[in-house]
Scaffold this active site. Structure first.
Site, short mmCIF file in Angstrom:
data_model
loop_
_atom_site.label_atom_id
_atom_site.label_comp_id
_atom_site.label_asym_id
_atom_site.label_seq_id
_atom_site.Cartn_x
_atom_site.Cartn_y
_atom_site.Cartn_z
N HIS A 8 0.83 -1.20 0.00
CA HIS A 8 0.00 0.00 0.00
C HIS A 8 0.87 1.26 0.00
CE1 HIS A 8 -3.73 -2.26 1.74
NE2 HIS A 8 -3.33 -2.73 0.56
N GLU A 33 1.19 3.57 2.16
CA GLU A 33 1.89 3.78 3.43
C GLU A 33 3.17 2.95 3.50
OE1 GLU A 33 -2.60 4.11 4.21
OE2 GLU A 33 -1.28 2.88 2.98
N CYS A 70 -5.64 1.03 6.16
CA CYS A 70 -6.34 -0.23 6.35
C CYS A 70 -6.04 -0.81 7.73
CB CYS A 70 -5.99 -1.23 5.25
SG CYS A 70 -4.30 -1.85 5.31
N CYS A 123 -1.86 -1.57 7.44
CA CYS A 123 -1.07 -0.34 7.45
C CYS A 123 -1.07 0.30 8.83
CB CYS A 123 -1.59 0.63 6.40
SG CYS A 123 -1.28 0.04 4.71
#
Length: 151
Positions: free
Chosen positions: A54, A56, A79, A88
């Site tokens: 992701h 992040e 998430c 995350c």
């Protein structure tokens, strides 16, 4: 209240999110910027494709140890579940982030909201920062996801 540096970082994160348009579905196009303790950009990333790290995670990888004590600026609430990638929320806690600035809270979050879990972990959280700008990129995904959820 978000600082001028955080507002600038959110605009950068929104620009990064655009890079995921058309390649992240069914996941959202998200952008993330990491600021160190002085407010200097030390990492940035976007979700590139479904199943890949992701936004992040990309930003944290770029920031390395400079993320500790810093601020994460992200276009969509991170998430909170483990799937193909780690949660995350957990990644930010492990990295030692002290503040998270979020443009849009994710109405599709699973379980307790990630923002609430970050606060419970002692991380300062600010939401709705430049929300309208982030929605320019996120609105189609949110509309589709929420419509699917109502079916």
């Amino acid at each position: 209240m978000a600082s001028d540096l955080e507002l600038c970082a959110m605009r950068q994160a929104s620009t990064l999110a655009v890079l995921g348009l058309g390649t992240t579905s069914p996941n959202p196009p998200v952008g993330c910027v990491i600021l160190d303790q002085r407010g200097t950009v030390v990492g940035a990333g976007s979700l590139r494709r479904k199943g890949e790290p992701h936004a992040e995670a990309h930003a944290l990888d770029a920031a390395g140890g400079a993320a500790r004590g810093g601020t994460t600026v992200v276009t969509l609430e991170l998430c909170n579940h483990v799937g193909v990638t780690p949660a995350c929320r957990h990644e930010l806690i492990d990295a030692g982030i002290s503040r998270v600035v979020i443009a849009v809270i994710d109405p599709t979050s699973r379980g307790d909201g990630p923002a609430a879990m970050l606060i419970a972990a002692g991380i300062e959280v600010e939401t709705d920062v430049l929300r309208g700008e982030a929605l320019t990129v996120l609105e189609p995904w949110l509309t589709r996801r929420c419509a699917v959820g109502r079916s």
